[in-house]
Design a protein around this motif. Structure first.
Motif, PDB file in Angstrom:
ATOM      1  N   GLN A  44       0.850  -1.193   0.000  1.00 60.34           N
ATOM      2  CA  GLN A  44       0.000   0.000   0.000  1.00 60.34           C
ATOM      3  C   GLN A  44       0.887   1.244   0.000  1.00 60.34           C
ATOM      4  O   GLN A  44       1.799   1.373   0.818  1.00 60.34           O
ATOM      5  CB  GLN A  44      -0.921   0.018   1.224  1.00 60.34           C
ATOM      6  CG  GLN A  44      -1.912   1.175   1.174  1.00 60.34           C
ATOM      7  CD  GLN A  44      -2.868   1.209   2.346  1.00 60.34           C
ATOM      8  OE1 GLN A  44      -2.509   0.809   3.458  1.00 60.34           O
ATOM      9  NE2 GLN A  44      -4.080   1.695   2.114  1.00 60.34           N
ATOM     10  N   GLU A  58       3.771   0.146   2.475  1.00 60.47           N
ATOM     11  CA  GLU A  58       3.712  -0.793   3.594  1.00 60.47           C
ATOM     12  C   GLU A  58       3.413  -2.178   3.053  1.00 60.47           C
ATOM     13  O   GLU A  58       2.497  -2.360   2.246  1.00 60.47           O
ATOM     14  CB  GLU A  58       2.623  -0.388   4.601  1.00 60.47           C
ATOM     15  CG  GLU A  58       2.515  -1.398   5.757  1.00 60.47           C
ATOM     16  CD  GLU A  58       1.559  -0.983   6.866  1.00 60.47           C
ATOM     17  OE1 GLU A  58       0.941   0.100   6.773  1.00 60.47           O
ATOM     18  OE2 GLU A  58       1.442  -1.767   7.841  1.00 60.47           O
ATOM     19  N   ARG A  62      -0.943 -11.420   2.952  1.00 58.01           N
ATOM     20  CA  ARG A  62      -2.210 -11.998   2.522  1.00 58.01           C
ATOM     21  C   ARG A  62      -2.094 -13.513   2.582  1.00 58.01           C
ATOM     22  O   ARG A  62      -1.016 -14.055   2.323  1.00 58.01           O
ATOM     23  CB  ARG A  62      -2.548 -11.538   1.093  1.00 58.01           C
ATOM     24  CG  ARG A  62      -2.784 -10.021   0.985  1.00 58.01           C
ATOM     25  CD  ARG A  62      -4.043  -9.621   1.736  1.00 58.01           C
ATOM     26  NE  ARG A  62      -4.298  -8.194   1.783  1.00 58.01           N
ATOM     27  CZ  ARG A  62      -4.091  -7.404   2.850  1.00 58.01           C
ATOM     28  NH1 ARG A  62      -3.553  -7.911   3.945  1.00 58.01           N
ATOM     29  NH2 ARG A  62      -4.417  -6.133   2.823  1.00 58.01           N
ATOM     30  N   PRO A  73      -5.102 -11.002   7.939  1.00 61.97           N
ATOM     31  CA  PRO A  73      -4.001 -11.044   8.912  1.00 61.97           C
ATOM     32  C   PRO A  73      -4.484 -10.857  10.345  1.00 61.97           C
ATOM     33  O   PRO A  73      -3.884 -11.386  11.277  1.00 61.97           O
ATOM     34  CB  PRO A  73      -3.077  -9.903   8.484  1.00 61.97           C
ATOM     35  CG  PRO A  73      -3.778  -9.147   7.424  1.00 61.97           C
ATOM     36  CD  PRO A  73      -4.906  -9.960   6.924  1.00 61.97           C
ATOM     37  N   ALA A  74      -5.583 -10.128  10.499  1.00 64.39           N
ATOM     38  CA  ALA A  74      -6.141  -9.945  11.850  1.00 64.39           C
ATOM     39  C   ALA A  74      -6.524 -11.301  12.441  1.00 64.39           C
ATOM     40  O   ALA A  74      -6.552 -11.473  13.659  1.00 64.39           O
ATOM     41  CB  ALA A  74      -7.346  -9.030  11.798  1.00 64.39           C
ATOM     42  N   ILE A  77      -2.461 -13.785  12.000  1.00 64.88           N
ATOM     43  CA  ILE A  77      -1.252 -13.347  12.732  1.00 64.88           C
ATOM     44  C   ILE A  77      -1.331 -13.776  14.213  1.00 64.88           C
ATOM     45  O   ILE A  77      -0.365 -14.350  14.734  1.00 64.88           O
ATOM     46  CB  ILE A  77      -1.009 -11.821  12.595  1.00 64.88           C
ATOM     47  CG1 ILE A  77      -0.719 -11.443  11.135  1.00 64.88           C
ATOM     48  CG2 ILE A  77       0.103 -11.331  13.530  1.00 64.88           C
ATOM     49  CD1 ILE A  77       0.656 -11.757  10.610  1.00 64.88           C
ATOM     50  N   ASN A 116       5.742  -4.778   9.000  1.00 61.05           N
ATOM     51  CA  ASN A 116       5.232  -4.936  10.369  1.00 61.05           C
ATOM     52  C   ASN A 116       5.995  -6.012  11.134  1.00 61.05           C
ATOM     53  O   ASN A 116       6.339  -7.052  10.575  1.00 61.05           O
ATOM     54  CB  ASN A 116       3.749  -5.311  10.333  1.00 61.05           C
ATOM     55  CG  ASN A 116       2.900  -4.184   9.794  1.00 61.05           C
ATOM     56  OD1 ASN A 116       2.657  -3.198  10.477  1.00 61.05           O
ATOM     57  ND2 ASN A 116       2.469  -4.315   8.546  1.00 61.05           N
ATOM     58  N   GLU A 148       7.718  -1.468  11.538  1.00 64.76           N
ATOM     59  CA  GLU A 148       6.577  -0.949  12.285  1.00 64.76           C
ATOM     60  C   GLU A 148       6.279  -1.834  13.487  1.00 64.76           C
ATOM     61  O   GLU A 148       6.087  -3.038  13.363  1.00 64.76           O
ATOM     62  CB  GLU A 148       5.335  -0.864  11.389  1.00 64.76           C
ATOM     63  CG  GLU A 148       5.521   0.101  10.240  1.00 64.76           C
ATOM     64  CD  GLU A 148       4.215   0.413   9.507  1.00 64.76           C
ATOM     65  OE1 GLU A 148       3.150  -0.113   9.902  1.00 64.76           O
ATOM     66  OE2 GLU A 148       4.273   1.190   8.537  1.00 64.76           O
ATOM     67  N   ASP A 178       3.416   2.012  15.365  1.00 67.56           N
ATOM     68  CA  ASP A 178       2.163   1.795  14.643  1.00 67.56           C
ATOM     69  C   ASP A 178       0.983   1.946  15.600  1.00 67.56           C
ATOM     70  O   ASP A 178       1.139   1.778  16.814  1.00 67.56           O
ATOM     71  CB  ASP A 178       2.194   0.363  14.084  1.00 67.56           C
ATOM     72  CG  ASP A 178       1.292   0.172  12.889  1.00 67.56           C
ATOM     73  OD1 ASP A 178       0.580   1.117  12.513  1.00 67.56           O
ATOM     74  OD2 ASP A 178       1.312  -0.946  12.336  1.00 67.56           O
ATOM     75  N   VAL A 234      -6.694   7.101   5.654  1.00 64.90           N
ATOM     76  CA  VAL A 234      -7.280   8.269   4.988  1.00 64.90           C
ATOM     77  C   VAL A 234      -8.168   7.785   3.840  1.00 64.90           C
ATOM     78  O   VAL A 234      -7.691   7.146   2.912  1.00 64.90           O
ATOM     79  CB  VAL A 234      -6.179   9.231   4.470  1.00 64.90           C
ATOM     80  CG1 VAL A 234      -6.796  10.404   3.719  1.00 64.90           C
ATOM     81  CG2 VAL A 234      -5.314   9.710   5.628  1.00 64.90           C
ATOM     82  N   GLY A 253      -3.904   5.380   2.811  1.00 59.42           N
ATOM     83  CA  GLY A 253      -5.316   5.009   2.955  1.00 59.42           C
ATOM     84  C   GLY A 253      -5.990   4.769   1.625  1.00 59.42           C
ATOM     85  O   GLY A 253      -5.422   5.017   0.554  1.00 59.42           O
ATOM     86  N   PRO A 259      -4.139  -1.785  -0.498  1.00 58.54           N
ATOM     87  CA  PRO A 259      -2.979  -2.662  -0.651  1.00 58.54           C
ATOM     88  C   PRO A 259      -3.184  -3.512  -1.911  1.00 58.54           C
ATOM     89  O   PRO A 259      -4.267  -4.062  -2.099  1.00 58.54           O
ATOM     90  CB  PRO A 259      -3.016  -3.540   0.602  1.00 58.54           C
ATOM     91  CG  PRO A 259      -3.897  -2.803   1.569  1.00 58.54           C
ATOM     92  CD  PRO A 259      -4.891  -2.071   0.737  1.00 58.54           C
TER      93      PRO A 259
END
Ligand code: C2E
Ligand code: CA
Ligand code: CA
Ligand code: CA
Length: 268
Positions: A44, A58, A62, A73-74, A77, A116, A148, A178, A234, A253, A259
């Motif tokens: 992104q 960034e 995926r 990823p939420a 990870i 990250n 990050e 972050d 954003v 954003g 991304p």
């Protein structure tokens, strides 16, 4: 009333079983030697507010399999972190991203790739050496890399985390905090750490009507510590225009770009 319904209860149990099964499947896939076959890295754009130019990207992981579909990823990870798999995944994504972005860095010397990093990685004594090794192997300059770290991680009292951040900072790598604003960092703590950048959490940008004062305060505070400021999430012209009226440095954003795959990122 549904809550007390016998069928609803069964339904809930079924859902729970499905969720547990799914977590188990995610873990199994990530434990395989060829785990990386289900992973890819999207990029992104990060934009300079003053010039409107893309100055970085960034890397965002995926995950997709035929059986599980797309897994965010939420979701995966935390599974990887829980089962001690984040170290190898973190190394894989860093190496992949350095290889992918190398050609861009060669033509744009100030371009920065952001990757990250999880707390477990920073707690590992060997992490900073591994990062250095990957930079050497891929011949990717430390100056063009941002790591990050979530605010939560950065303020952890763990000396291991502090040592790693300090060692990394000395190599020329940029360290960014972050999701800033969601933790409880004090000015003092931030000052002690070798940190160079703050990324304002996207929840503040989403609710700008209510958070204007906080966002202004974060930017002012960051600037007083000589940190570069990135606003995340954003999505609208209105949000962008507000930020243009501040001393925020960079934005990221959906308003600019989602991304995207490496191919699409290069086309952009
Ligand atoms: P994050 O680091 O805070 O990344 C930003 C998230 O916001 C990304 O979600 C991104 O796709 C999303 N986003 C970007 N712009 C916008 C926008 O304008 N509006 C909205 N609503 N969302 C936006 P994603 O890709 O689902 O990643 C979620 C989280 O997973 C990341 O949050 C990060 O904490 C974690 N993650 C992703 N890749 C990695 C990785 O390689 N390593 C580690 N340790 N964590 C990762
Ligand atoms: Ca991030
Ligand atoms: Ca973030
Ligand atoms: Ca986040």
């Amino acid at each position: 009333a549904k809550k007390y319904d016998g069928n609803a209860h069964v339904y809930y149990e079924e859902e729970l079983t499905t969720a547990i099964k799914r977590t188990f499947q995610i873990k199994n896939v990530l434990q395989q030697v060829d785990f990386y076959e289900v992973l890819s890295v999207h990029y992104q754009s990060i934009i300079d507010l003053k010039t409107d130019k893309v100055v970085g990207a960034e890397a965002l992981l995926r995950f997709e399999t035929a059986e599980l579909g797309k897994v965010s990823p939420a979701e995966f990870i935390p599974v990887a972190e829980k089962h001690g798999l984040i170290m190898k995944i973190g190394e894989w994504v860093l190496k992949r991203a350095c290889i992918d972005m190398k050609p861009i860095v060669l033509t744009n010397a100030s371009f920065k790739l952001a990757v990250n990093v999880s707390i477990q990685q920073l707690e590992d004594k060997t992490f900073s050496d591994r990062v250095k090794t990957i930079l050497k192997e891929t011949n990717y300059p430390a100056e063009n890399l941002v790591l990050e770290v979530t605010e939560e991680t950065s303020i952890s009292d763990s000396t291991k985390v502090r040592n790693t951040l300090n060692t990394l900072g000395k190599t020329g790598i940029t360290v960014a905090i972050d999701d800033f604003g969601t933790g409880y960092s004090s000015l003092e703590k931030l000052h002690e750490l070798h940190v160079h950048q703050l990324k304002i959490d996207q929840s503040f940008i989403r609710d700008l009507d209510k958070t204007t004062a906080i966002v202004r305060a974060i930017i002012a505070m960051g600037k007083s510590l000589d940190l570069a400021i990135v606003a995340e999430g954003v999505e609208t012209k209105k949000q962008l225009d507000f930020l243009k009226g501040t001393t925020c440095d960079f934005v990221q954003g959906y308003y600019f770009s989602r991304p995207v795959s490496l191919d699409d990122f290069i086309k952009e």
